[in-house]
Design a protein around this motif. Structure first.
Motif, PDB file in Angstrom:
ATOM      1  N   HIS A  23       0.520  -1.289  -0.022  1.00 13.56           N
ATOM      2  CA  HIS A  23      -0.254  -0.009  -0.072  1.00 13.56           C
ATOM      3  C   HIS A  23       0.742   1.153  -0.455  1.00 13.56           C
ATOM      4  O   HIS A  23       0.454   2.319  -1.510  1.00 13.56           O
ATOM      5  CB  HIS A  23      -1.476  -0.566   0.839  1.00 13.56           C
ATOM      6  CG  HIS A  23      -1.561   0.627   1.323  1.00 13.56           C
ATOM      7  ND1 HIS A  23      -2.737   1.207   0.271  1.00 13.56           N
ATOM      8  CD2 HIS A  23      -1.695   2.078   1.909  1.00 13.56           C
ATOM      9  CE1 HIS A  23      -2.937   2.340   0.772  1.00 13.56           C
ATOM     10  NE2 HIS A  23      -3.208   2.539   1.408  1.00 13.56           N
ATOM     11  N   LYS A  24       1.935   1.244   1.109  1.00  8.80           N
ATOM     12  CA  LYS A  24       2.158   2.367   0.510  1.00  8.80           C
ATOM     13  C   LYS A  24       3.391   2.655  -0.484  1.00  8.80           C
ATOM     14  O   LYS A  24       3.679   3.555  -1.311  1.00  8.80           O
ATOM     15  CB  LYS A  24       3.535   1.941   2.051  1.00  8.80           C
ATOM     16  CG  LYS A  24       3.361   2.595   3.422  1.00  8.80           C
ATOM     17  CD  LYS A  24       4.394   2.071   4.722  1.00  8.80           C
ATOM     18  CE  LYS A  24       3.899   2.475   5.636  1.00  8.80           C
ATOM     19  NZ  LYS A  24       4.453   2.494   6.786  1.00  8.80           N
ATOM     20  N   ALA A  25       4.395   1.708  -1.427  1.00  4.49           N
ATOM     21  CA  ALA A  25       4.508   1.587  -2.719  1.00  4.49           C
ATOM     22  C   ALA A  25       3.714   2.355  -3.368  1.00  4.49           C
ATOM     23  O   ALA A  25       3.795   2.814  -4.652  1.00  4.49           O
ATOM     24  CB  ALA A  25       5.198   0.281  -2.799  1.00  4.49           C
ATOM     25  N   ASP A  26       2.918   1.771  -3.272  1.00  9.51           N
ATOM     26  CA  ASP A  26       1.900   2.101  -4.004  1.00  9.51           C
ATOM     27  C   ASP A  26       1.257   4.203  -4.112  1.00  9.51           C
ATOM     28  O   ASP A  26       1.304   4.533  -4.611  1.00  9.51           O
ATOM     29  CB  ASP A  26      -0.502   2.200  -3.959  1.00  9.51           C
ATOM     30  CG  ASP A  26      -0.494   0.615  -4.289  1.00  9.51           C
ATOM     31  OD1 ASP A  26       0.446   0.207  -5.851  1.00  9.51           O
ATOM     32  OD2 ASP A  26      -1.161  -0.419  -3.853  1.00  9.51           O
ATOM     33  N   GLY A  32       1.361  10.844  -9.354  1.00  8.80           N
ATOM     34  CA  GLY A  32       1.993  11.427 -10.727  1.00  8.80           C
ATOM     35  C   GLY A  32       0.910  10.592 -11.665  1.00  8.80           C
ATOM     36  O   GLY A  32       0.950  11.158 -13.024  1.00  8.80           O
ATOM     37  N   GLU A  33       0.222   9.987 -11.283  1.00 12.97           N
ATOM     38  CA  GLU A  33      -1.090   9.695 -12.094  1.00 12.97           C
ATOM     39  C   GLU A  33      -2.609  10.085 -11.983  1.00 12.97           C
ATOM     40  O   GLU A  33      -3.596   9.366 -12.902  1.00 12.97           O
ATOM     41  CB  GLU A  33      -1.025   8.044 -11.881  1.00 12.97           C
ATOM     42  CG  GLU A  33       0.334   7.099 -13.313  1.00 12.97           C
ATOM     43  CD  GLU A  33       0.026   7.688 -14.160  1.00 12.97           C
ATOM     44  OE1 GLU A  33      -0.818   7.603 -14.921  1.00 12.97           O
ATOM     45  OE2 GLU A  33       1.012   6.751 -14.775  1.00 12.97           O
ATOM     46  N   GLY A  34      -2.847  10.739 -10.834  1.00 11.55           N
ATOM     47  CA  GLY A  34      -3.839  11.065 -10.309  1.00 11.55           C
ATOM     48  C   GLY A  34      -4.607  10.511  -9.778  1.00 11.55           C
ATOM     49  O   GLY A  34      -5.726  10.724  -9.707  1.00 11.55           O
ATOM     50  N   VAL A  35      -4.322   9.429  -8.884  1.00  9.53           N
ATOM     51  CA  VAL A  35      -4.481   8.373  -8.284  1.00  9.53           C
ATOM     52  C   VAL A  35      -4.770   8.612  -6.900  1.00  9.53           C
ATOM     53  O   VAL A  35      -3.654   9.235  -6.021  1.00  9.53           O
ATOM     54  CB  VAL A  35      -3.894   6.934  -8.955  1.00  9.53           C
ATOM     55  CG1 VAL A  35      -4.978   5.747  -7.951  1.00  9.53           C
ATOM     56  CG2 VAL A  35      -4.497   6.785 -10.731  1.00  9.53           C
ATOM     57  N   HIS A  36      -6.035   8.085  -6.136  1.00  9.03           N
ATOM     58  CA  HIS A  36      -5.777   8.256  -4.495  1.00  9.03           C
ATOM     59  C   HIS A  36      -6.282   7.041  -4.270  1.00  9.03           C
ATOM     60  O   HIS A  36      -7.137   6.739  -4.371  1.00  9.03           O
ATOM     61  CB  HIS A  36      -5.909   9.386  -3.773  1.00  9.03           C
ATOM     62  CG  HIS A  36      -6.119   9.304  -2.429  1.00  9.03           C
ATOM     63  ND1 HIS A  36      -4.589   8.771  -2.223  1.00  9.03           N
ATOM     64  CD2 HIS A  36      -6.953   9.213  -1.441  1.00  9.03           C
ATOM     65  CE1 HIS A  36      -4.904   8.488  -0.451  1.00  9.03           C
ATOM     66  NE2 HIS A  36      -6.163   8.937  -0.353  1.00  9.03           N
ATOM     67  N   PHE A  37      -4.948   5.915  -3.764  1.00 10.35           N
ATOM     68  CA  PHE A  37      -4.968   4.694  -2.912  1.00 10.35           C
ATOM     69  C   PHE A  37      -6.140   5.077  -1.451  1.00 10.35           C
ATOM     70  O   PHE A  37      -5.408   5.527  -0.582  1.00 10.35           O
ATOM     71  CB  PHE A  37      -4.052   3.807  -3.050  1.00 10.35           C
ATOM     72  CG  PHE A  37      -3.870   3.000  -4.081  1.00 10.35           C
ATOM     73  CD1 PHE A  37      -4.922   2.059  -4.832  1.00 10.35           C
ATOM     74  CD2 PHE A  37      -3.626   3.985  -5.328  1.00 10.35           C
ATOM     75  CE1 PHE A  37      -4.725   1.591  -6.010  1.00 10.35           C
ATOM     76  CE2 PHE A  37      -3.236   2.994  -6.997  1.00 10.35           C
ATOM     77  CZ  PHE A  37      -4.143   1.803  -7.068  1.00 10.35           C
ATOM     78  N   GLU A  38      -7.385   4.366  -1.124  1.00 12.45           N
ATOM     79  CA  GLU A  38      -7.925   4.500   0.360  1.00 12.45           C
ATOM     80  C   GLU A  38      -7.979   3.272   0.993  1.00 12.45           C
ATOM     81  O   GLU A  38      -7.802   3.709   2.443  1.00 12.45           O
ATOM     82  CB  GLU A  38      -9.183   4.997  -0.176  1.00 12.45           C
ATOM     83  CG  GLU A  38      -9.664   6.337  -0.988  1.00 12.45           C
ATOM     84  CD  GLU A  38     -10.885   6.457  -1.798  1.00 12.45           C
ATOM     85  OE1 GLU A  38     -11.679   5.887  -1.014  1.00 12.45           O
ATOM     86  OE2 GLU A  38     -11.571   6.947  -2.465  1.00 12.45           O
ATOM     87  N   ARG A  39      -8.126   2.602   0.238  1.00 18.00           N
ATOM     88  CA  ARG A  39      -7.807   1.533   1.424  1.00 18.00           C
ATOM     89  C   ARG A  39      -7.333  -0.155   0.928  1.00 18.00           C
ATOM     90  O   ARG A  39      -7.948   0.154  -0.452  1.00 18.00           O
ATOM     91  CB  ARG A  39      -9.479   1.586   2.109  1.00 18.00           C
ATOM     92  CG  ARG A  39      -9.010   0.705   3.488  1.00 18.00           C
ATOM     93  CD  ARG A  39     -10.892   0.773   3.445  1.00 18.00           C
ATOM     94  NE  ARG A  39     -10.697  -0.111   5.316  1.00 18.00           N
ATOM     95  CZ  ARG A  39     -11.394  -0.366   6.627  1.00 18.00           C
ATOM     96  NH1 ARG A  39     -12.280   0.513   5.888  1.00 18.00           N
ATOM     97  NH2 ARG A  39     -11.257  -1.064   7.177  1.00 18.00           N
ATOM     98  N   VAL A  49      -6.509  -9.936  -2.968  1.00 18.02           N
ATOM     99  CA  VAL A  49      -5.814  -8.858  -2.088  1.00 18.02           C
ATOM    100  C   VAL A  49      -6.774  -7.411  -3.177  1.00 18.02           C
ATOM    101  O   VAL A  49      -6.612  -7.518  -3.917  1.00 18.02           O
ATOM    102  CB  VAL A  49      -4.458  -8.131  -2.309  1.00 18.02           C
ATOM    103  CG1 VAL A  49      -4.602  -6.924  -1.957  1.00 18.02           C
ATOM    104  CG2 VAL A  49      -3.257  -9.526  -1.369  1.00 18.02           C
ATOM    105  N   TYR A  50      -7.621  -6.570  -2.259  1.00 20.55           N
ATOM    106  CA  TYR A  50      -8.876  -5.627  -2.918  1.00 20.55           C
ATOM    107  C   TYR A  50      -7.884  -4.444  -2.035  1.00 20.55           C
ATOM    108  O   TYR A  50      -7.211  -4.194  -1.380  1.00 20.55           O
ATOM    109  CB  TYR A  50      -9.714  -5.661  -2.288  1.00 20.55           C
ATOM    110  CG  TYR A  50     -10.653  -7.081  -2.352  1.00 20.55           C
ATOM    111  CD1 TYR A  50     -11.447  -7.748  -3.848  1.00 20.55           C
ATOM    112  CD2 TYR A  50     -10.355  -8.336  -1.756  1.00 20.55           C
ATOM    113  CE1 TYR A  50     -11.849  -8.778  -3.509  1.00 20.55           C
ATOM    114  CE2 TYR A  50     -10.598  -9.555  -1.575  1.00 20.55           C
ATOM    115  CZ  TYR A  50     -11.993 -10.084  -2.093  1.00 20.55           C
ATOM    116  OH  TYR A  50     -12.533 -11.335  -2.800  1.00 20.55           O
ATOM    117  N   CYS A  51      -8.055  -3.625  -3.225  1.00 16.63           N
ATOM    118  CA  CYS A  51      -7.610  -1.977  -3.379  1.00 16.63           C
ATOM    119  C   CYS A  51      -8.884  -1.176  -3.382  1.00 16.63           C
ATOM    120  O   CYS A  51      -9.100  -1.382  -4.725  1.00 16.63           O
ATOM    121  CB  CYS A  51      -6.450  -2.107  -3.989  1.00 16.63           C
ATOM    122  SG  CYS A  51      -4.803  -2.576  -3.475  1.00 16.63           S
ATOM    123  N   LEU A  52      -8.953   0.155  -2.645  1.00 24.94           N
ATOM    124  CA  LEU A  52     -10.203   0.632  -3.546  1.00 24.94           C
ATOM    125  C   LEU A  52      -9.000   2.213  -3.226  1.00 24.94           C
ATOM    126  O   LEU A  52      -8.521   2.674  -3.030  1.00 24.94           O
ATOM    127  CB  LEU A  52     -10.627   0.901  -1.808  1.00 24.94           C
ATOM    128  CG  LEU A  52     -12.344   1.717  -2.028  1.00 24.94           C
ATOM    129  CD1 LEU A  52     -13.548   1.216  -3.257  1.00 24.94           C
ATOM    130  CD2 LEU A  52     -12.817   2.198  -0.819  1.00 24.94           C
TER     131      LEU A  52
END
Length: 82
Positions: A23-26, A32-39, A49-52
């Motif tokens: 998650h920290k690597a994401d 740079g890609e305009g993304v935000h990983f929430e959880r 593994v699931y990522c939102l």
């Protein structure tokens, strides 16, 4: 911005520390890609593994995961949440 749920398979035995490191690597490359990983969630027994995230596109989500070293097997839009 749209929400996406992505899925990673084949991570059987993943630990909480390994999930946090991924998650920290994401988070380190998401801007740079305009993304935000929430959880993120993991089931070490099945290796799933699931990522939102919030992102401009599913391709942007995949690019972040690829840059972080763990390509998603699936990326799904989440048009509704409550």
């Amino acid at each position: 911005m749209a929400q996406y749920m992505d899925v990673h398979h084949g991570m059987k035995g993943i630990t909480a520390d390994q999930l946090m490191a991924a998650h920290k690597a994401d988070l380190a490359v998401e801007k740079g890609e305009g993304v935000h990983f929430e959880r993120a969630w993991a089931d070490p027994e099945s290796g799933t593994v699931y990522c939102l995230s919030e992102a401009p596109s599913p391709e942007a989500v995949q690019r972040v995961h690829e840059l972080a070293g763990h390509r998603a097997d699936e990326v799904h839009p989440v048009p509704y949440s409550i």
